[in-house]
Design an enzyme around this catalytic site. Structure first.
Site, PDB file in Angstrom:
ATOM      1  N   GLU A  41       1.823  -1.798   1.485  1.00 12.36           N
ATOM      2  CA  GLU A  41       2.764  -1.613   2.584  1.00 12.36           C
ATOM      3  C   GLU A  41       3.879  -2.656   2.521  1.00 12.36           C
ATOM      4  O   GLU A  41       3.828  -3.613   1.736  1.00 12.36           O
ATOM      5  CB  GLU A  41       1.999  -1.666   3.908  1.00 12.36           C
ATOM      6  CG  GLU A  41       0.990  -0.518   3.975  1.00 12.36           C
ATOM      7  CD  GLU A  41       0.252  -0.415   5.302  1.00 12.36           C
ATOM      8  OE1 GLU A  41       0.295  -1.377   6.103  1.00 12.36           O
ATOM      9  OE2 GLU A  41      -0.367   0.637   5.523  1.00 12.36           O
ATOM     10  N   GLU A  52      -2.351   6.683  -4.146  1.00  7.74           N
ATOM     11  CA  GLU A  52      -2.207   7.679  -5.218  1.00  7.74           C
ATOM     12  C   GLU A  52      -0.984   7.361  -6.079  1.00  7.74           C
ATOM     13  O   GLU A  52      -1.019   7.502  -7.309  1.00  7.74           O
ATOM     14  CB  GLU A  52      -2.058   9.080  -4.615  1.00  7.74           C
ATOM     15  CG  GLU A  52      -3.281   9.575  -3.867  1.00  7.74           C
ATOM     16  CD  GLU A  52      -3.285   9.189  -2.386  1.00  7.74           C
ATOM     17  OE1 GLU A  52      -2.694   8.152  -2.023  1.00  7.74           O
ATOM     18  OE2 GLU A  52      -3.892   9.935  -1.597  1.00  7.74           O
ATOM     19  N   CYS A  83      -1.450  12.448   1.424  1.00  7.47           N
ATOM     20  CA  CYS A  83      -0.303  12.887   2.222  1.00  7.47           C
ATOM     21  C   CYS A  83       0.478  13.948   1.448  1.00  7.47           C
ATOM     22  O   CYS A  83       0.273  14.151   0.253  1.00  7.47           O
ATOM     23  CB  CYS A  83       0.590  11.700   2.580  1.00  7.47           C
ATOM     24  SG  CYS A  83       1.635  11.120   1.225  1.00  7.47           S
ATOM     25  N   CYS A  86       2.236  12.760  -1.699  1.00  6.29           N
ATOM     26  CA  CYS A  86       1.325  12.471  -2.814  1.00  6.29           C
ATOM     27  C   CYS A  86       0.775  13.750  -3.428  1.00  6.29           C
ATOM     28  O   CYS A  86       0.489  13.801  -4.624  1.00  6.29           O
ATOM     29  CB  CYS A  86       0.196  11.550  -2.366  1.00  6.29           C
ATOM     30  SG  CYS A  86       0.763   9.845  -2.204  1.00  6.29           S
TER      31      CYS A  86
HETATM   32  N1  THU Z   1      -2.199   6.257   2.590  1.00  5.47           N
HETATM   33  C1  THU Z   1      -2.518   6.299   1.270  1.00  5.47           C
HETATM   34  O1  THU Z   1      -2.368   5.299   0.556  1.00  5.47           O
HETATM   35  N2  THU Z   1      -2.994   7.445   0.757  1.00  5.47           N
HETATM   36  C2  THU Z   1      -3.312   8.551   1.491  1.00  5.47           C
HETATM   37  O2  THU Z   1      -3.805   9.524   0.923  1.00  5.47           O
HETATM   38  C3  THU Z   1      -3.046   8.564   2.933  1.00  5.47           C
HETATM   39  C4  THU Z   1      -2.292   7.400   3.468  1.00  5.47           C
HETATM   40  C5  THU Z   1      -1.722   4.985   3.152  1.00  5.47           C
HETATM   41  C6  THU Z   1      -0.262   4.893   3.473  1.00  5.47           C
HETATM   42  C7  THU Z   1      -0.265   3.790   4.502  1.00  5.47           C
HETATM   43  O3  THU Z   1      -0.227   2.533   3.842  1.00  5.47           O
HETATM   44  C8  THU Z   1      -1.595   3.925   5.206  1.00  5.47           C
HETATM   45  O4  THU Z   1      -2.398   4.732   4.351  1.00  5.47           O
HETATM   46  C9  THU Z   1      -1.501   4.559   6.587  1.00  5.47           C
HETATM   47  O5  THU Z   1      -0.806   5.754   6.527  1.00  5.47           O
END
Ligand code: THU
Length: 130
Positions: A41, A52, A83, A86
Site C-alpha cells: 500500500e 496478485e 479484485c 487483478c
Molecule cells: N488486495 C489484494 O492484494 N488482493 C486482492 O485480491 C484483494 C485486495 C489488497 C489491496 C489492498 O491493499 C487491500 O487488499 C484492501 O483492499
C-alpha cells in the site's frame, strides 16, 4: 514449495498499514517455478498494488509469461477473491481454464476458473475492427 506455503509466506511481508488487510498470492508456471507477491500500500492510496500484481511482476521479471495455477490468501472469513483489475491482469497470462484458489488463513479454500471469475474478459480480439 506449495503454492499455499508460498502465498502464506508472502502475505507475512505484506505492507498494508492503511487497510490492515494483508494479502499473499503465489503463481505456478508451466516450468514448475513459483512466484509470490503481497499487497504493497501507499499513503497516496490509489498507488497501492495488490498481491496478485506483485506476483505477476516477479514472474515476468524472471522471464516467464504463462500461468498454470494461482493461489491467493488473506485473513478473511470468506476466501478472498481477486479484485476486478487483478482478474484482468491474470487474464493477460492465464487461459480461461486457469485454476484460481482463494483461501483464508484459517484454512478455507475455494477454487474457480479464470473464466468463472471474469466472464467476457476484454481481449486482443476486441480490438479487431476489420
Ligand atoms: N488486495 C489484494 O492484494 N488482493 C486482492 O485480491 C484483494 C485486495 C489488497 C489491496 C489492498 O491493499 C487491500 O487488499 C484492501 O483492499
Amino acid at each position: 514449495m506449495s503454492l499455499s506455503d508460498a502465498a502464506r509466506a508472502a502475505r507475512e511481508n505484506a505492507y498494508a498499514p492503511y487497510s490492515n488487510f494483508k494479502v499473499g498470492a503465489a503463481l505456478r508456471t508451466p516450468s514448475g517455478a513459483v512466484f509470490s507477491g503481497c499487497n504493497v500500500e501507499n499513503v497516496a492510496y490509489p498507488e497501492g498494488t495488490c498481491a496478485e500484481a506483485g506476483a505477476l511482476a516477479a514472474m515476468v521479471a524472471a522471464g516467464e509469461t504463462k500461468l498454470s495455477e494461482v493461489y491467493v490468501i488473506a485473513d478473511s472469513l470468506e476466501p478472498v477473491t481477486p479484485c476486478g483489475g487483478c482478474r484482468q491482469k491474470l487474464a493477460e497470462f492465464g487461459a480461461p481454464d486457469l485454476k484460481v484458489t482463494m483461501a483464508t488463513t484459517a484454512g478455507r479454500e475455494k477454487s474457480m476458473t479464470l473464466a468463472e471469475l471474469l466472464p467476457g474478459a476484454f481481449s486482443q480480439s476486441h480490438m479487431d475492427n476489420t
